[in-house]
Scaffold this motif. Structure first.
Motif, mmCIF file in Angstrom:
data_model
loop_
_atom_site.group_PDB
_atom_site.id
_atom_site.type_symbol
_atom_site.label_atom_id
_atom_site.label_comp_id
_atom_site.label_asym_id
_atom_site.label_seq_id
_atom_site.Cartn_x
_atom_site.Cartn_y
_atom_site.Cartn_z
ATOM 1 N N GLY A 53 5.137 33.480 -0.360
ATOM 2 C CA GLY A 53 4.828 32.234 0.175
ATOM 3 C C GLY A 53 5.186 31.198 1.113
ATOM 4 N N SER A 54 6.561 31.572 0.722
ATOM 5 C CA SER A 54 7.078 30.371 2.147
ATOM 6 C C SER A 54 7.049 30.585 3.544
ATOM 7 C CB SER A 54 8.552 30.572 1.388
ATOM 8 O OG SER A 54 9.159 31.790 1.744
ATOM 9 N N ASP A 63 -0.064 32.635 3.847
ATOM 10 C CA ASP A 63 -1.683 31.808 3.561
ATOM 11 C C ASP A 63 -1.916 31.751 1.550
ATOM 12 O OD1 ASP A 63 -1.343 30.033 6.336
ATOM 13 O OD2 ASP A 63 -2.778 31.497 6.720
ATOM 14 N N GLY A 64 -1.073 32.301 1.213
ATOM 15 C CA GLY A 64 -1.858 32.584 -0.227
ATOM 16 C C GLY A 64 -1.469 33.871 -0.319
ATOM 17 N N PHE A 65 -2.618 34.006 -1.078
ATOM 18 C CA PHE A 65 -2.189 35.793 -2.477
ATOM 19 C C PHE A 65 -3.801 36.410 -2.480
ATOM 20 C CE2 PHE A 65 1.537 33.421 -3.554
ATOM 21 C CZ PHE A 65 2.449 33.646 -2.469
ATOM 22 N N LEU A 66 -3.798 37.190 -2.490
ATOM 23 C CA LEU A 66 -5.288 38.176 -3.097
ATOM 24 C C LEU A 66 -4.352 38.562 -3.943
ATOM 25 C CD1 LEU A 66 -8.184 38.236 -4.237
ATOM 26 C CD2 LEU A 66 -8.006 40.269 -2.182
ATOM 27 N N VAL A 67 -5.075 38.681 -5.083
ATOM 28 C CA VAL A 67 -3.660 38.761 -6.856
ATOM 29 C C VAL A 67 -4.455 40.453 -7.367
ATOM 30 C CG1 VAL A 67 -2.300 38.601 -8.923
ATOM 31 C CG2 VAL A 67 -2.443 36.526 -7.038
ATOM 32 N N GLY A 68 -4.401 41.524 -7.775
ATOM 33 C CA GLY A 68 -4.744 42.102 -8.338
ATOM 34 C C GLY A 68 -4.372 42.075 -9.933
ATOM 35 N N ALA A 99 3.028 28.602 -6.694
ATOM 36 C CA ALA A 99 3.911 28.863 -6.095
ATOM 37 C C ALA A 99 4.546 28.209 -5.206
ATOM 38 C CB ALA A 99 3.578 30.769 -5.399
ATOM 39 N N LYS A 100 3.849 27.369 -5.252
ATOM 40 C CA LYS A 100 4.392 25.692 -3.664
ATOM 41 C C LYS A 100 4.997 25.182 -4.147
ATOM 42 C CE LYS A 100 3.572 26.898 0.667
ATOM 43 N NZ LYS A 100 4.319 27.427 1.516
ATOM 44 N N LYS A 101 4.784 25.304 -5.315
ATOM 45 C CA LYS A 101 5.372 23.698 -6.193
ATOM 46 C C LYS A 101 6.720 23.669 -6.471
ATOM 47 C CE LYS A 101 2.453 21.417 -9.684
ATOM 48 N NZ LYS A 101 1.618 21.470 -11.021
#
Length: 251
Positions: free
Chosen positions: A223-224, A229-234, A248-250
């Motif tokens: 994410g860094s 710009d993000g994820f598609l998580v399975g 993740a960006k926190k």
């Protein structure tokens, strides 16, 4: 304007029971999450409406697929118009499982994408290469060939309704993950292609998310990256660690 971080959870053909679905939704409803992230989950078609009715208001629901026609004699299919009527804002199209297992072509995916956007849906558009194509150094070529029919079908304005999910097929459900450098390179190539094929503005504003065995352990580094710009998580979207991925960006 900064692109808003996007985390999608693709449940695929899970969970197996309504009780398991209820537990998943309760976990998400009680989670403390980063409010600067757009969260969208995609349950199986049978559960799309009940999940929408019980899920917290700041999360959105997506369908995992739809057909390109608004209605008609297409047994087993769901139309974009039906999803809009049900208040479902997103649909996943072109997932590698649809392409490989159900033999959907890039032209079919483009027709579905056009129909979905015309009906008022936003689209999570999946692209990605197989291991054989990766090893032959054809990633860029393959991804562009998958995007080309979509570029031909959409207007420039339509792209505001598209999130591109780069999913290397060899990294889906295998435990293998593209390195952060590999993900960044693929995403940068997609952005460069959009700049040439559509416009610099579309390239700059379109969110390109990564999918392929994303988990709590690798999400921060992935994410860094500048163009991730993000994820598609399975699989991990079915586990408590999905909350960590959303965050993740926190800091």
């Amino acid at each position: 304007m900064a692109r808003k971080f996007f985390v999608g959870g693709n449940f695929k053909m899970n969970p197996s029971t309504r009780e398991q679905k209820k537990v998943l939704v309760n976990t998400l409803n009680s989670a403390s999450v980063d409010q600067d992230v757009e969260v969208v989950i995609a349950p199986p078609a049978l559960y799309v409406i009940p999940v929408k009715e019980t899920l917290r208001g700041d999360f959105k629901v997506a369908a995992q697929n739809c057909y390109e026609k608004p209605s008609g004699a297409f047994t087993g299919e769901i139309s974009p118009a039906q999803l809009v009527d049900a208040g479902i804002p997103y649909v996943i199209l072109g997932h590698s499982e649809r392409r490989t297992l159900f033999h959907e072509t890039s032209e079919q995916v483009a027709a579905k994408t056009c129909a979905a956007i015309s009906a008022g849906l936003s689209v999570i558009l999946c692209v990605g290469e197989t291991l054989q194509e990766r090893e032959a150094e054809k990633t860029k070529e393959v991804v562009e060939s998958q995007l080309k029919p979509v570029v031909a079908a959409l207007s420039e304005a339509d792209w505001s309704k598209v999130v591109i999910a780069y999913e290397p097929v060899w990294a889906i459900g295998t435990g293998k993950v593209a390195t952060s450098a590999q993900a960044q390179e693929a995403h940068a190539d997609i952005r460069a292609y959009l700049s040439t094929a559509v416009s610099a503005s579309v390239a700059e504003n379109t969110r390109i998310i990564y999918g392929g065995s994303v988990n709590a352990g690798n999400c921060k580094e992935l994410g860094s990256q500048k163009d991730v710009d993000g994820f598609l998580v399975g699989g991990a979207s079915l586990k408590p660690e999905f909350v960590e991925i959303i965050n993740a960006k926190k800091a």
